[in-house]
Enzyme design. Structure first.
Site, PDB file in Angstrom:
ATOM      1  N   GLY A  58       0.835  -1.202   0.000  1.00  0.00           N
ATOM      2  CA  GLY A  58       0.000   0.000   0.000  1.00  0.00           C
ATOM      3  C   GLY A  58       0.869   1.251   0.000  1.00  0.00           C
ATOM      4  N   GLY A  79       2.102  10.781  -9.975  1.00  0.00           N
ATOM      5  CA  GLY A  79       1.638  12.049 -10.554  1.00  0.00           C
ATOM      6  C   GLY A  79       0.126  12.186 -10.452  1.00  0.00           C
ATOM      7  CD  GLU A 113      -5.400   9.660  -3.416  1.00  0.00           C
ATOM      8  OE1 GLU A 113      -4.189   9.842  -3.609  1.00  0.00           O
ATOM      9  OE2 GLU A 113      -6.209   9.350  -4.298  1.00  0.00           O
TER      10      GLU A 113
HETATM   11  P1  TGC Z   1      10.574   7.284  -5.004  1.00  0.00           P
HETATM   12  O1  TGC Z   1      11.838   6.546  -5.331  1.00  0.00           O
HETATM   13  O2  TGC Z   1      10.613   8.407  -4.038  1.00  0.00           O
HETATM   14  O3  TGC Z   1       9.939   7.857  -6.355  1.00  0.00           O
HETATM   15  C1  TGC Z   1       9.755   7.015  -7.498  1.00  0.00           C
HETATM   16  C2  TGC Z   1       9.576   7.932  -8.695  1.00  0.00           C
HETATM   17  O4  TGC Z   1       8.397   8.728  -8.515  1.00  0.00           O
HETATM   18  C3  TGC Z   1       8.721  10.120  -8.455  1.00  0.00           C
HETATM   19  N1  TGC Z   1       7.834  10.716  -7.434  1.00  0.00           N
HETATM   20  C4  TGC Z   1       6.782  11.478  -7.757  1.00  0.00           C
HETATM   21  N2  TGC Z   1       6.322  11.879  -8.949  1.00  0.00           N
HETATM   22  C5  TGC Z   1       5.212  12.641  -8.948  1.00  0.00           C
HETATM   23  N3  TGC Z   1       4.580  12.974  -7.820  1.00  0.00           N
HETATM   24  C6  TGC Z   1       4.999  12.580  -6.607  1.00  0.00           C
HETATM   25  N4  TGC Z   1       4.307  12.913  -5.497  1.00  0.00           N
HETATM   26  C7  TGC Z   1       6.158  11.791  -6.541  1.00  0.00           C
HETATM   27  N5  TGC Z   1       6.852  11.205  -5.517  1.00  0.00           N
HETATM   28  C8  TGC Z   1       7.874  10.551  -6.095  1.00  0.00           C
HETATM   29  C9  TGC Z   1      10.178  10.164  -8.088  1.00  0.00           C
HETATM   30  O5  TGC Z   1      10.779  11.367  -8.525  1.00  0.00           O
HETATM   31  C10 TGC Z   1      10.705   8.960  -8.835  1.00  0.00           C
HETATM   32  O6  TGC Z   1      10.776   9.299 -10.194  1.00  0.00           O
HETATM   33  P2  TGC Z   1      11.891   8.646 -11.159  1.00  0.00           P
HETATM   34  O7  TGC Z   1      11.678   9.278 -12.471  1.00  0.00           O
HETATM   35  O8  TGC Z   1      13.214   8.996 -10.523  1.00  0.00           O
HETATM   36  O9  TGC Z   1      11.642   7.166 -11.156  1.00  0.00           O
HETATM   37  O10 TGC Z   1       9.510   6.199  -4.607  1.00  0.00           O
HETATM   38  P3  TGC Z   1       9.407   5.284  -3.332  1.00  0.00           P
HETATM   39  O11 TGC Z   1       9.220   3.878  -3.815  1.00  0.00           O
HETATM   40  O12 TGC Z   1      10.534   5.553  -2.367  1.00  0.00           O
HETATM   41  O13 TGC Z   1       8.026   5.740  -2.657  1.00  0.00           O
HETATM   42  C11 TGC Z   1       7.786   7.057  -2.278  1.00  0.00           C
HETATM   43  C12 TGC Z   1       6.413   7.219  -1.552  1.00  0.00           C
HETATM   44  C13 TGC Z   1       6.377   6.385  -0.302  1.00  0.00           C
HETATM   45  C14 TGC Z   1       6.270   8.685  -1.182  1.00  0.00           C
HETATM   46  C15 TGC Z   1       5.265   6.844  -2.467  1.00  0.00           C
HETATM   47  O14 TGC Z   1       5.393   5.588  -2.972  1.00  0.00           O
HETATM   48  C16 TGC Z   1       3.895   7.069  -1.848  1.00  0.00           C
HETATM   49  O15 TGC Z   1       3.336   8.143  -2.015  1.00  0.00           O
HETATM   50  N6  TGC Z   1       3.243   6.060  -1.161  1.00  0.00           N
HETATM   51  C17 TGC Z   1       1.853   6.157  -0.769  1.00  0.00           C
HETATM   52  C18 TGC Z   1       0.996   5.397  -1.764  1.00  0.00           C
HETATM   53  C19 TGC Z   1      -0.357   6.009  -1.941  1.00  0.00           C
HETATM   54  O16 TGC Z   1      -0.609   7.160  -1.624  1.00  0.00           O
HETATM   55  N7  TGC Z   1      -1.281   5.262  -2.512  1.00  0.00           N
HETATM   56  C20 TGC Z   1      -2.575   5.783  -2.852  1.00  0.00           C
HETATM   57  C21 TGC Z   1      -3.329   4.830  -3.745  1.00  0.00           C
HETATM   58  S1  TGC Z   1      -4.743   5.559  -4.561  1.00  0.00           S
HETATM   59  C22 TGC Z   1      -5.845   5.847  -3.338  1.00  0.00           C
HETATM   60  O17 TGC Z   1      -5.589   5.706  -2.191  1.00  0.00           O
HETATM   61  C23 TGC Z   1      -7.185   6.339  -3.774  1.00  0.00           C
HETATM   62  S2  TGC Z   1      -8.210   6.610  -2.432  1.00  0.00           S
HETATM   63  C24 TGC Z   1      -9.667   7.044  -3.086  1.00  0.00           C
HETATM   64  C25 TGC Z   1      -9.873   8.552  -3.100  1.00  0.00           C
HETATM   65  O18 TGC Z   1      -8.946   9.311  -3.411  1.00  0.00           O
HETATM   66  O19 TGC Z   1     -10.977   8.974  -2.806  1.00  0.00           O
HETATM   67  P1  FAD Z   2       0.430  -0.045   4.981  1.00  0.00           P
HETATM   68  O1  FAD Z   2       1.250   0.495   3.868  1.00  0.00           O
HETATM   69  O2  FAD Z   2       0.566  -1.497   5.322  1.00  0.00           O
HETATM   70  O3  FAD Z   2       0.707   0.805   6.282  1.00  0.00           O
HETATM   71  C1  FAD Z   2       0.361   0.361   7.594  1.00  0.00           C
HETATM   72  C2  FAD Z   2       0.907   1.374   8.595  1.00  0.00           C
HETATM   73  O4  FAD Z   2       2.339   1.438   8.450  1.00  0.00           O
HETATM   74  C3  FAD Z   2       0.403   2.801   8.338  1.00  0.00           C
HETATM   75  O5  FAD Z   2       0.213   3.467   9.547  1.00  0.00           O
HETATM   76  C4  FAD Z   2       1.545   3.427   7.570  1.00  0.00           C
HETATM   77  O6  FAD Z   2       1.606   4.832   7.686  1.00  0.00           O
HETATM   78  C5  FAD Z   2       2.734   2.784   8.265  1.00  0.00           C
HETATM   79  N1  FAD Z   2       3.932   2.844   7.443  1.00  0.00           N
HETATM   80  C6  FAD Z   2       4.083   2.424   6.162  1.00  0.00           C
HETATM   81  N2  FAD Z   2       5.330   2.679   5.733  1.00  0.00           N
HETATM   82  C7  FAD Z   2       5.980   3.272   6.767  1.00  0.00           C
HETATM   83  C8  FAD Z   2       7.293   3.774   6.943  1.00  0.00           C
HETATM   84  N3  FAD Z   2       8.203   3.739   5.942  1.00  0.00           N
HETATM   85  N4  FAD Z   2       7.623   4.286   8.139  1.00  0.00           N
HETATM   86  C9  FAD Z   2       6.716   4.335   9.147  1.00  0.00           C
HETATM   87  N5  FAD Z   2       5.454   3.895   9.042  1.00  0.00           N
HETATM   88  C10 FAD Z   2       5.093   3.366   7.862  1.00  0.00           C
HETATM   89  N6  FAD Z   2      -5.813   2.356  -3.328  1.00  0.00           N
HETATM   90  C11 FAD Z   2      -5.849   2.434  -4.693  1.00  0.00           C
HETATM   91  O7  FAD Z   2      -4.865   2.136  -5.371  1.00  0.00           O
HETATM   92  N7  FAD Z   2      -6.979   2.862  -5.337  1.00  0.00           N
HETATM   93  C12 FAD Z   2      -8.102   3.209  -4.666  1.00  0.00           C
HETATM   94  O8  FAD Z   2      -9.103   3.597  -5.290  1.00  0.00           O
HETATM   95  C13 FAD Z   2      -8.102   3.110  -3.243  1.00  0.00           C
HETATM   96  N8  FAD Z   2      -9.243   3.401  -2.535  1.00  0.00           N
HETATM   97  C14 FAD Z   2      -9.257   3.184  -1.177  1.00  0.00           C
HETATM   98  C15 FAD Z   2     -10.466   3.339  -0.468  1.00  0.00           C
HETATM   99  C16 FAD Z   2     -10.510   3.088   0.900  1.00  0.00           C
HETATM  100  C17 FAD Z   2     -11.808   3.205   1.643  1.00  0.00           C
HETATM  101  C18 FAD Z   2      -9.318   2.742   1.590  1.00  0.00           C
HETATM  102  C19 FAD Z   2      -9.347   2.526   3.074  1.00  0.00           C
HETATM  103  C20 FAD Z   2      -8.134   2.588   0.907  1.00  0.00           C
HETATM  104  C21 FAD Z   2      -8.085   2.802  -0.487  1.00  0.00           C
HETATM  105  N9  FAD Z   2      -6.908   2.585  -1.227  1.00  0.00           N
HETATM  106  C22 FAD Z   2      -6.911   2.679  -2.601  1.00  0.00           C
HETATM  107  C23 FAD Z   2      -5.721   2.048  -0.564  1.00  0.00           C
HETATM  108  C24 FAD Z   2      -4.909   3.100   0.185  1.00  0.00           C
HETATM  109  O9  FAD Z   2      -4.234   3.955  -0.700  1.00  0.00           O
HETATM  110  C25 FAD Z   2      -3.915   2.330   1.088  1.00  0.00           C
HETATM  111  O10 FAD Z   2      -4.689   1.737   2.110  1.00  0.00           O
HETATM  112  C26 FAD Z   2      -2.865   3.234   1.678  1.00  0.00           C
HETATM  113  O11 FAD Z   2      -1.963   3.680   0.681  1.00  0.00           O
HETATM  114  C27 FAD Z   2      -2.066   2.523   2.811  1.00  0.00           C
HETATM  115  O12 FAD Z   2      -1.659   1.271   2.443  1.00  0.00           O
HETATM  116  P2  FAD Z   2      -1.942  -0.006   3.423  1.00  0.00           P
HETATM  117  O13 FAD Z   2      -3.376   0.031   3.794  1.00  0.00           O
HETATM  118  O14 FAD Z   2      -1.404  -1.195   2.726  1.00  0.00           O
HETATM  119  O15 FAD Z   2      -1.099   0.288   4.731  1.00  0.00           O
END
Ligand code: TGC
Ligand code: FAD
Length: 387
Positions: free
Chosen positions: A140, A240, A366
Site C-alpha cells: 500500500g 503524478g 492517498e
Molecule cells: P521514489 O523513489 O521516491 O519515487 C519514485 C519515482 O516517482 C517520483 N515521485 C513522484 N512523482 C510525482 N509525484 C509525486 N508525489 C512523486 N513522488 C515521487 C520520483 O521522482 C521517482 O521518479 P523517477 O523518475 O526517478 O523514477 O519512490 P518510493 O518507492 O521511495 O516511494 C515514495 C512514496 C512512499 C512517497 C510513495 O510511494 C507514496 O506516495 N506512497 C503512498 C501510496 C499512496 O498514496 N497510494 C494511494 C493509492 S490511490 C488511493 O488511495 C485512492 S483513495 C480514493 C480517493 O482518493 O478517494
Molecule cells: P500499509 O502500507 O501497510 O501501512 C500500515 C501502517 O504502516 C500505516 O500506519 C503506515 O503509515 C505505516 N507505514 C508504512 N510505511 C511506513 C514507513 N516507511 N515508516 C513508518 N510507518 C510506515 N488504493 C488504490 O490504489 N486505489 C483506490 O481507489 C483506493 N481506494 C481506497 C479506499 C478506501 C476506503 C481505503 C481505506 C483505501 C483505499 N486505497 C486505494 C488504498 C490506500 O491507498 C492504502 O490503504 C494506503 O496507501 C495505505 O496502504 P496499506 O493500507 O497497505 O497500509
C-alpha cells in the site's frame, strides 16, 4: 463556507466563477446527497450510476481537465466543489476524485489519442465509471513493491495479479491498472468486461460505507498492445495522479469538518443544560473557537495551495503539508464536535459520527499521515527515511 464560520473572509479570495461553482456544488450536496446519506451509509449501498450521470451533467467529473467534454476549470474551483461534496460525505467526494483525478487524469495525462477519445467524453458525462488500481494486498504505502505484472505475448499483454481497496472497482467500466513489466512499472487501460477480470466487493467496512470498495483480480487478462498508457513510465506515473487526488482531499476534508462544526453549533444553541443553552458556556465557546480557527486556517491553506497549483508551481511536499494538516485537523474537529452532542453525537441522526468514521479512511488513503510526514521530513532534511 457559511458567513458565520468564514471568520477571515475567505470568500474575498474567490472569483465570481469560483463562488458559482461552490454554490452549485453546495446545492447538489444539500438537495440530492444529504437527505439520502444516512440510509446509503447504513445500508452501504449507493445509486452510483445515477449519481455519476448527475455529477457529470453538472460538470463535476474531471472538471479541472480540458477538452473531451471536461469543464476546464481552475484548481480552486475544483477544490471548492470537493469541499462542498465532502461536506455531505467523504464517499461522495471519493466518487468524484477517483473518477476525475485518478482514472480520467491518468488517461488525460498519459494516454494515447485513441484512449482519450474512447474514454474521456463518456467518463466526463458520468456514462462510464473508472477506477484506479495501484494498492495491492501487500503493497500500500510502498507501491514500488507491486507484484501485479504484465508480460508480452506476441503484440498482446497478459496481466496477472491483484489490487486491493479499489474505490469504484466493482461498478467500474474501465480500470486504470499499474503493473510491473520488463520495462518497469507501466499503466494499462483495462475494460472491466475483459475475460479474466473480476472485482469482488469488500464488505464489512466501518468507514466510507457510502462508497464502493473492491478487490481487482487479473487472471491472464489479455490486452491489446494499445492498452498501455504510452506516456507513463515508472512509479512517477501513478504518483503524478496521486498529487491530483490528494489536492482535492485538502479541500474536501475541510468540508467534513465544516459540516461537523455547523451541526455542533446548531445543536449547542438548542440544547439546554443546567438551565441555559450549551452555547452560553465558556468551555463550549472555547471548543467552538479553537475548531473555527483550525477550519479557517485549513481552508486558507487549501486556497493558497490551489493558487500555487494554478500557477503550475505546486510541489509534492506542499501537497503533503495540506493533506497531512487538513485531514488530521478534520478528524480532531469531528471528535470534538461529537463531545458537544453528548450521546446524540453517536447517533446516525446527526452526520458527525459518519464524518468521523469516514475521515479514518481519508487519513489512510492517498498516502497515510506517516507517509506524508516522511515526504515532508525528506524535504526538510534531504534524507529519505522510507526504508
Ligand atoms: P521514489 O523513489 O521516491 O519515487 C519514485 C519515482 O516517482 C517520483 N515521485 C513522484 N512523482 C510525482 N509525484 C509525486 N508525489 C512523486 N513522488 C515521487 C520520483 O521522482 C521517482 O521518479 P523517477 O523518475 O526517478 O523514477 O519512490 P518510493 O518507492 O521511495 O516511494 C515514495 C512514496 C512512499 C512517497 C510513495 O510511494 C507514496 O506516495 N506512497 C503512498 C501510496 C499512496 O498514496 N497510494 C494511494 C493509492 S490511490 C488511493 O488511495 C485512492 S483513495 C480514493 C480517493 O482518493 O478517494
Ligand atoms: P500499509 O502500507 O501497510 O501501512 C500500515 C501502517 O504502516 C500505516 O500506519 C503506515 O503509515 C505505516 N507505514 C508504512 N510505511 C511506513 C514507513 N516507511 N515508516 C513508518 N510507518 C510506515 N488504493 C488504490 O490504489 N486505489 C483506490 O481507489 C483506493 N481506494 C481506497 C479506499 C478506501 C476506503 C481505503 C481505506 C483505501 C483505499 N486505497 C486505494 C488504498 C490506500 O491507498 C492504502 O490503504 C494506503 O496507501 C495505505 O496502504 P496499506 O493500507 O497497505 O497500509
Amino acid at each position: 463556507m457559511t458567513v458565520s464560520l468564514d471568520l477571515v473572509d475567505v470568500d474575498s479570495l474567490l472569483t465570481d466563477e469560483e463562488v458559482d461553482v461552490r454554490d452549485a456544488a453546495r446545492r447538489f450536496a444539500d438537495e440530492r446527497l444529504r437527505p439520502s446519506l444516512p440510509e446509503w451509509f447504513e445500508t452501504a449501498s449507493i445509486p452510483a450510476r445515477e449519481l455519476a450521470k448527475e455529477l457529470g451533467a453538472l460538470g463535476f467529473l474531471g472538471m479541472h481537465l480540458t477538452g473531451y467534454g471536461c469543464a476546464g476549470l481552475g484548481s480552486v474551483a475544483y477544490g471548492l466543489a470537493c469541499l462542498e461534496i465532502e461536506a455531505a460525505d467523504s464517499g461522495m467526494r471519493s466518487l468524484v476524485s477517483v473518477q476525475g483525478s485518478l482514472a480520467m487524469y491518468a488517461i488525460w495525462k498519459y494516454g494515447s489519442d485513441e484512449q482519450k477519445d474512447e474514454w474521456l467524453p463518456r467518463m466526463s458525462a458520468g456514462e462510464a465509471i473508472g477506477c484506479f488500481g495501484l494498492t495491492e494486498p501487500d503493497f500500500g504505502s510502498n507501491p514500488g513493491g507491486m507484484r501485479t505484472n504484465a508480460r508480452r505475448d506476441g503484440d498482446d499483454w497478459v496481466l496477472n495479479g491483484s489490487k486491493m481497496w479499489i474505490t469504484n472497482g466493482s461498478i467500474a467500466d474501465v480500470a486504470v491498472v499499474w503493473a510491473r513489466t520488463d520495462d518497469g512499472v507501466r499503466g494499462f487501460v483495462v475494460p472491466t468486461s475483459t475475460p479474466g477480470f473480476s472485482a469482488p466487493e469488500i464488505k464489512q467496512k466501518m468507514s466510507l460505507r457510502a462508497s464502493v470498495t473492491s478487490e481487482l483480480v487479473f487472471s491472464d487478462v489479455r490486452l491489446p498492445a494499445s492498452a498501455m498508457l504510452p506516456e507513463a513510465r515508472g512509479l512517477s506515473g501513478p504518483l503524478g495522479c496521486l498529487n491530483e487526488a490528494r489536492f482535492g482531499i485538502i479541500f474536501g476534508a475541510m468540508g467534513s469538518a465544516r459540516d461537523c462544526l455547523e451541526t455542533a453549533i446548531a445543536y449547542a444553541g438548542d440544547r439546554i443544560v443546567f438551565d441555559k443553552p450549551l452555547t452560553a458556556y465558556q468551555l463550549t465557546q472555547a471548543k467552538l473557537a479553537d475548531m473555527a480557527v483550525e477550519l479557517n486556517k485549513g481552508i486558507l491553506l487549501a486556497v493558497h495551495l490551489g493558487r500555487l497549483k494554478e500557477k503550475g508551481s505546486l510541489r509534492p511536499e506542499q501537497v503533503s503539508v495540506g493533506k497531512l494538516n487538513n485531514v488530521r485537523e478534520a478528524i480532531a474537529i469531528a471528535r470534538e464536535c461529537r463531545t458537544i452532542l453528548g450521546a446524540n453525537g453517536i447517533s446516525g441522526e446527526y452526520p458527525i459520527m459518519r464524518h468521523a468514521n469516514n475521515l479514518e479512511s481519508v487519513l489512510t488513503y492517498e498516502g497515510t499521515s506517516e507517509v506524508h510526514q516522511l515526504v515532508i521530513g525528506q524535504a526538510l532534511t534531504g534524507e529519505s527515511a522510507f526504508r
